[in-house]
Design an enzyme around this catalytic site. Structure first.
Site, PDB file in Angstrom:
ATOM      1  CG  ASN A  11       4.759   7.704 -11.405  1.00  0.00           C
ATOM      2  OD1 ASN A  11       4.618   6.988 -12.385  1.00  0.00           O
ATOM      3  ND2 ASN A  11       4.275   7.382 -10.217  1.00  0.00           N
ATOM      4  CB  THR A  12       7.906  12.319 -15.326  1.00  0.00           C
ATOM      5  OG1 THR A  12       9.147  11.617 -15.269  1.00  0.00           O
ATOM      6  CG2 THR A  12       8.170  13.772 -15.711  1.00  0.00           C
ATOM      7  N   GLY A 107      19.770  15.620  -3.812  1.00  0.00           N
ATOM      8  CA  GLY A 107      18.717  15.353  -4.785  1.00  0.00           C
ATOM      9  C   GLY A 107      17.890  16.598  -5.057  1.00  0.00           C
ATOM     10  N   PRO A 108      17.644  16.930  -6.316  1.00  0.00           N
ATOM     11  CG  PRO A 108      17.870  17.215  -8.620  1.00  0.00           C
ATOM     12  CD  PRO A 108      18.078  16.220  -7.539  1.00  0.00           C
ATOM     13  CG  ASP A 109      13.795  14.487  -4.821  1.00  0.00           C
ATOM     14  OD1 ASP A 109      15.040  14.630  -4.835  1.00  0.00           O
ATOM     15  OD2 ASP A 109      13.244  13.465  -4.362  1.00  0.00           O
ATOM     16  CG  ASP A 129       8.953  13.052  -1.156  1.00  0.00           C
ATOM     17  OD1 ASP A 129       7.930  12.376  -1.396  1.00  0.00           O
ATOM     18  OD2 ASP A 129       9.550  13.721  -2.031  1.00  0.00           O
ATOM     19  CB  THR A 184       0.925 -15.103   3.645  1.00  0.00           C
ATOM     20  OG1 THR A 184       1.078 -16.455   4.082  1.00  0.00           O
ATOM     21  CG2 THR A 184       2.253 -14.593   3.136  1.00  0.00           C
TER      22      THR A 184
END
Length: 259
Positions: A11-12, A107-109, A129, A184
């Site tokens: 997602n963005t 990673g930028p995040d 995260d 299951t």
């Protein structure tokens, strides 16, 4: 007004900061084929619904999916007449330089979460995260990112299980009533839920052991509250940690630019 854009693998997220608070937060699926024009139509429609003006003066982008950055840059240039800061690029400064192996791209995040978490919770942190991957980021005494752990995300694990074993259904993630499943779906739910509880507990314990000190655990990501049901895994859950970090990095760059 500052437009913060956080692009993950799935997602963005867009959010607007008016100098005092975030006015809104909107989410769209990450797709590198989406054009700047499409972003603008979508974004301007949502803004008009919430009745505030498109008076964007600055933009900052964090993108773990690099292929989308070009169109997001065009969005900022064409429609908001601003050159966006992109976390991880040389012209986007960080308050503290990461201390990792030479040549490593973080990673930028993870960098953004480190800045946001340090501002709110101080030194010696483990930021967990729950995204497409489940990541553990270690924040040092001065706020530097000093490494971490990457493991498959919860939904990614479920998808792999479903794809790799044709007879197993795709199930929702939830806390099962018992550890031992008697069908299951319950078996899969138990494996995922208790498996990730064990994963978080085990990795946090190993990091604390290796660091030789007490460390707070800060969780973020949509599934974080699911795993915070009386197990004392986290010291805090921050649902807007990335946006907070983006704002801080933007402010820091503004300060440095003006001396």
């Amino acid at each position: 007004m500052l437009l913060c854009i956080d692009t993950g693998n799935t997602n963005t997220v867009f959010s607007v900061w008016n100098g005092e608070r975030f006015l809104a937060m909107w989410r769209i699926s990450t797709d590198h084929r989406r054009t700047a024009d499409e972003y603008f139509v979508w974004l301007s429609t949502l803004m008009s619904v919430q009745k505030f003006e498109l008076d964007i003066t600055d933009c900052i982008i964090s993108a773990t999916a690099p292929r989308v950055v070009f169109n997001l840059r065009v969005l900022c240039n064409r429609y908001f007449d601003t050159r966006p800061l992109v976390v991880g690029k040389p012209d986007c400064l960080l308050p503290v330089t990461p201390r990792v192996d030479q040549g490593t791209t973080v990673g930028p995040d993870r960098l953004v979460n480190t800045v946001g978490a340090f501002d709110r919770h101080g030194p010696d942190l483990i930021v967990v995260d729950f995204g497409t991957a489940t990541t553990f980021d270690v924040v040092d005494t001065d706020g530097a990112y000093v490494g971490g752990v990457i493991s498959p995300g919860v939904n990614l694990s479920l998808e792999a299980l479903h794809m790799g074993a044709a007879s197993l259904p795709h199930v929702d993630v939830t806390m099962p009533p018992k550890v031992i499943g008697t069908n299951t779906v319950a078996c899969i739910q138990s494996g995922i839920f208790w498996g990730y509880i064990g994963l978080v507990q085990g990795i946090v314990e190993k990091i604390r052991e290796e660091r030789g000190r007490a460390m707070k655990v800060i969780a973020t990501g949509g599934l974080a509250p699911l795993f915070d049901q009386g197990f004392d895994l986290f010291d805090a859950i921050e649902d807007d940690l990335t946006m907070h970090g983006l704002r801080l990095i933007h402010d820091y760059n503004k300060e440095m630019a003006h001396g």
